[in-house]
Design a protein around this motif. Structure first.
Motif, PDB file in Angstrom:
ATOM      1  N   VAL A   1     -23.750  -3.566   6.323  1.00  0.00           N
ATOM      2  CA  VAL A   1     -22.466  -3.796   6.983  1.00  0.00           C
ATOM      3  C   VAL A   1     -22.406  -3.272   8.413  1.00  0.00           C
ATOM      4  CG1 VAL A   1     -21.130  -3.913   4.852  1.00  0.00           C
ATOM      5  CG2 VAL A   1     -21.512  -1.711   5.954  1.00  0.00           C
ATOM      6  N   SER A   2     -23.505  -2.822   8.974  1.00  0.00           N
ATOM      7  CA  SER A   2     -23.485  -2.342  10.359  1.00  0.00           C
ATOM      8  C   SER A   2     -24.732  -2.797  11.103  1.00  0.00           C
ATOM      9  CB  SER A   2     -23.355  -0.820  10.412  1.00  0.00           C
ATOM     10  OG  SER A   2     -24.427  -0.218   9.747  1.00  0.00           O
ATOM     11  N   TYR A   3     -24.523  -3.107  12.385  1.00  0.00           N
ATOM     12  CA  TYR A   3     -25.592  -3.639  13.214  1.00  0.00           C
ATOM     13  C   TYR A   3     -25.639  -2.905  14.543  1.00  0.00           C
ATOM     14  CZ  TYR A   3     -25.841  -7.538   9.992  1.00  0.00           C
ATOM     15  OH  TYR A   3     -26.000  -8.305   8.872  1.00  0.00           O
ATOM     16  N   LYS A   4     -26.845  -2.780  15.076  1.00  0.00           N
ATOM     17  CA  LYS A   4     -27.046  -2.182  16.399  1.00  0.00           C
ATOM     18  C   LYS A   4     -27.203  -3.329  17.388  1.00  0.00           C
ATOM     19  CE  LYS A   4     -29.863   1.182  18.784  1.00  0.00           C
ATOM     20  NZ  LYS A   4     -30.897   2.204  18.628  1.00  0.00           N
ATOM     21  N   ILE A   5     -26.408  -3.270  18.481  1.00  0.00           N
ATOM     22  CA  ILE A   5     -26.483  -4.328  19.476  1.00  0.00           C
ATOM     23  C   ILE A   5     -26.888  -3.753  20.821  1.00  0.00           C
ATOM     24  CG2 ILE A   5     -24.757  -5.731  18.303  1.00  0.00           C
ATOM     25  CD1 ILE A   5     -22.738  -4.906  20.382  1.00  0.00           C
ATOM     26  N   LYS A   6     -27.429  -4.605  21.668  1.00  0.00           N
ATOM     27  CA  LYS A   6     -27.858  -4.202  22.999  1.00  0.00           C
ATOM     28  C   LYS A   6     -26.674  -4.346  23.947  1.00  0.00           C
ATOM     29  CE  LYS A   6     -31.390  -5.216  26.470  1.00  0.00           C
ATOM     30  NZ  LYS A   6     -31.379  -3.892  26.975  1.00  0.00           N
ATOM     31  N   LEU A   7     -26.156  -3.189  24.411  1.00  0.00           N
ATOM     32  CA  LEU A   7     -25.014  -3.174  25.319  1.00  0.00           C
ATOM     33  C   LEU A   7     -25.484  -3.118  26.762  1.00  0.00           C
ATOM     34  CD1 LEU A   7     -22.721  -0.628  23.465  1.00  0.00           C
ATOM     35  CD2 LEU A   7     -22.422  -3.079  23.612  1.00  0.00           C
ATOM     36  N   LEU A   8     -24.614  -3.506  27.666  1.00  0.00           N
ATOM     37  CA  LEU A   8     -24.910  -3.428  29.088  1.00  0.00           C
ATOM     38  C   LEU A   8     -24.735  -1.994  29.580  1.00  0.00           C
ATOM     39  CD1 LEU A   8     -23.039  -6.610  30.288  1.00  0.00           C
ATOM     40  CD2 LEU A   8     -25.468  -6.339  29.886  1.00  0.00           C
TER      41      LEU A   8
ATOM     42  N   VAL B   1     -23.829 -12.146  19.467  1.00  0.00           N
ATOM     43  CA  VAL B   1     -22.518 -11.848  18.898  1.00  0.00           C
ATOM     44  C   VAL B   1     -21.559 -11.429  20.003  1.00  0.00           C
ATOM     45  CG1 VAL B   1     -23.373 -11.168  16.624  1.00  0.00           C
ATOM     46  CG2 VAL B   1     -23.172  -9.464  18.419  1.00  0.00           C
ATOM     47  N   MET B   2     -20.268 -11.507  19.685  1.00  0.00           N
ATOM     48  CA  MET B   2     -19.227 -11.028  20.585  1.00  0.00           C
ATOM     49  C   MET B   2     -18.605  -9.793  19.952  1.00  0.00           C
ATOM     50  SD  MET B   2     -17.601 -14.651  21.709  1.00  0.00           S
ATOM     51  CE  MET B   2     -16.573 -14.005  22.980  1.00  0.00           C
ATOM     52  N   LEU B   3     -18.160  -8.870  20.786  1.00  0.00           N
ATOM     53  CA  LEU B   3     -17.640  -7.586  20.339  1.00  0.00           C
ATOM     54  C   LEU B   3     -16.115  -7.586  20.413  1.00  0.00           C
ATOM     55  CD1 LEU B   3     -18.214  -4.661  19.515  1.00  0.00           C
ATOM     56  CD2 LEU B   3     -18.430  -4.126  21.934  1.00  0.00           C
ATOM     57  N   LYS B   4     -15.477  -7.185  19.323  1.00  0.00           N
ATOM     58  CA  LYS B   4     -14.017  -7.143  19.270  1.00  0.00           C
ATOM     59  C   LYS B   4     -13.520  -5.910  20.010  1.00  0.00           C
ATOM     60  CE  LYS B   4     -10.235  -7.372  15.998  1.00  0.00           C
ATOM     61  NZ  LYS B   4      -9.909  -7.462  14.576  1.00  0.00           N
ATOM     62  N   VAL B   5     -12.529  -6.104  20.864  1.00  0.00           N
ATOM     63  CA  VAL B   5     -11.911  -4.981  21.563  1.00  0.00           C
ATOM     64  C   VAL B   5     -10.488  -4.818  21.061  1.00  0.00           C
ATOM     65  CG1 VAL B   5     -13.328  -4.996  23.623  1.00  0.00           C
ATOM     66  CG2 VAL B   5     -11.418  -6.534  23.484  1.00  0.00           C
TER      67      VAL B   5
ATOM     68  N   VAL C   1     -23.808   1.013  17.635  1.00  0.00           N
ATOM     69  CA  VAL C   1     -23.815   0.547  16.250  1.00  0.00           C
ATOM     70  C   VAL C   1     -22.384   0.192  15.871  1.00  0.00           C
ATOM     71  CG1 VAL C   1     -24.291   1.154  13.851  1.00  0.00           C
ATOM     72  CG2 VAL C   1     -25.822   1.938  15.659  1.00  0.00           C
ATOM     73  N   PHE C   2     -22.194  -1.039  15.349  1.00  0.00           N
ATOM     74  CA  PHE C   2     -20.860  -1.525  15.055  1.00  0.00           C
ATOM     75  C   PHE C   2     -20.760  -2.053  13.632  1.00  0.00           C
ATOM     76  CE2 PHE C   2     -21.250  -1.813  19.602  1.00  0.00           C
ATOM     77  CZ  PHE C   2     -20.048  -1.267  20.029  1.00  0.00           C
ATOM     78  N   TYR C   3     -19.570  -1.901  13.072  1.00  0.00           N
ATOM     79  CA  TYR C   3     -19.251  -2.439  11.756  1.00  0.00           C
ATOM     80  C   TYR C   3     -19.190  -3.963  11.852  1.00  0.00           C
ATOM     81  CZ  TYR C   3     -16.772  -2.933   7.315  1.00  0.00           C
ATOM     82  OH  TYR C   3     -16.409  -3.287   6.039  1.00  0.00           O
ATOM     83  N   ILE C   4     -19.540  -4.620  10.788  1.00  0.00           N
ATOM     84  CA  ILE C   4     -19.706  -6.072  10.785  1.00  0.00           C
ATOM     85  C   ILE C   4     -18.415  -6.828  11.129  1.00  0.00           C
ATOM     86  CG2 ILE C   4     -19.233  -6.406   8.333  1.00  0.00           C
ATOM     87  CD1 ILE C   4     -21.679  -8.294   8.321  1.00  0.00           C
ATOM     88  N   LEU C   5     -17.249  -6.267  10.793  1.00  0.00           N
ATOM     89  CA  LEU C   5     -15.998  -6.952  11.077  1.00  0.00           C
ATOM     90  C   LEU C   5     -15.597  -6.856  12.545  1.00  0.00           C
ATOM     91  CD1 LEU C   5     -13.892  -6.134   7.909  1.00  0.00           C
ATOM     92  CD2 LEU C   5     -15.120  -8.222   8.463  1.00  0.00           C
ATOM     93  N   ASN C   6     -16.263  -5.995  13.321  1.00  0.00           N
ATOM     94  CA  ASN C   6     -16.008  -5.908  14.764  1.00  0.00           C
ATOM     95  C   ASN C   6     -16.905  -6.845  15.558  1.00  0.00           C
ATOM     96  OD1 ASN C   6     -14.007  -4.001  14.477  1.00  0.00           O
ATOM     97  ND2 ASN C   6     -15.451  -2.312  14.547  1.00  0.00           N
ATOM     98  N   LEU C   7     -17.723  -7.610  14.869  1.00  0.00           N
ATOM     99  CA  LEU C   7     -18.626  -8.558  15.514  1.00  0.00           C
ATOM    100  C   LEU C   7     -18.256  -9.976  15.091  1.00  0.00           C
ATOM    101  CD1 LEU C   7     -21.984  -6.705  14.868  1.00  0.00           C
ATOM    102  CD2 LEU C   7     -20.617  -6.650  16.944  1.00  0.00           C
ATOM    103  N   LYS C   8     -18.477 -10.899  16.005  1.00  0.00           N
ATOM    104  CA  LYS C   8     -18.203 -12.304  15.719  1.00  0.00           C
ATOM    105  C   LYS C   8     -19.371 -13.109  16.273  1.00  0.00           C
ATOM    106  CE  LYS C   8     -14.654 -15.707  16.815  1.00  0.00           C
ATOM    107  NZ  LYS C   8     -13.404 -15.892  17.547  1.00  0.00           N
TER     108      LYS C   8
END
Length: 126
Positions: free
Chosen positions: A70-77, A34-38, A86-93
């Protein structure tokens, strides 16, 4: 009174059917990229570009865990370690591009509120 209620119900159902046609299901699986919305910050240059040309999403991150529906944990750098993972689903693409097309993270500086940090450049004498 009953006619008014029936007309309102019919109008609501009609509007719901219009909205449901355009609605996309947001579901990710563990391991998806996924990509993270900034967030844009008024008056800040992002990655040297202004306005419409500045990037809205960064990276290719892997989903590690589904925290809720509606929320997912992603592996950040490591560069983004101060941001909660942990991010809300609308902040991920969903990332559909190849890894070679992803924007490099070292070019982007982001604060803890996911806003770009402006970097002033100085032009040295030629």
């Amino acid at each position: 009174m009953i006619q008014i209620r029936d007309k309102l119900k019919a109008a609501q159902d009609r509007q719901k059917s219009y909205a449901d046609k355009r609605r996309k299901p947001f579901k990710f699986k563990i391991g998806d990229k996924v990509m993270l919305k900034v967030s844009p910050w008024k008056g800040v240059l992002r990655c040297g570009k202004k306005g419409k040309l500045s990037p809205r999403y960064i990276g290719q991150f892997k989903i590690i865990k589904c925290v809720s529906s509606v929320s997912y944990k992603i592996k950040l750098l490591e560069e983004l370690s101060e941001i909660h993972d942990v991010f809300y689903i609308l902040n991920l693409k969903k990332c559909l591009a190849e890894e070679s097309l992803a924007m490099p993270h070292h070019d982007v500086q982001i604060d803890e509120k996911l806003r770009f940090i402006e970097k002033h450049l100085s032009i040295k004498d030629r």
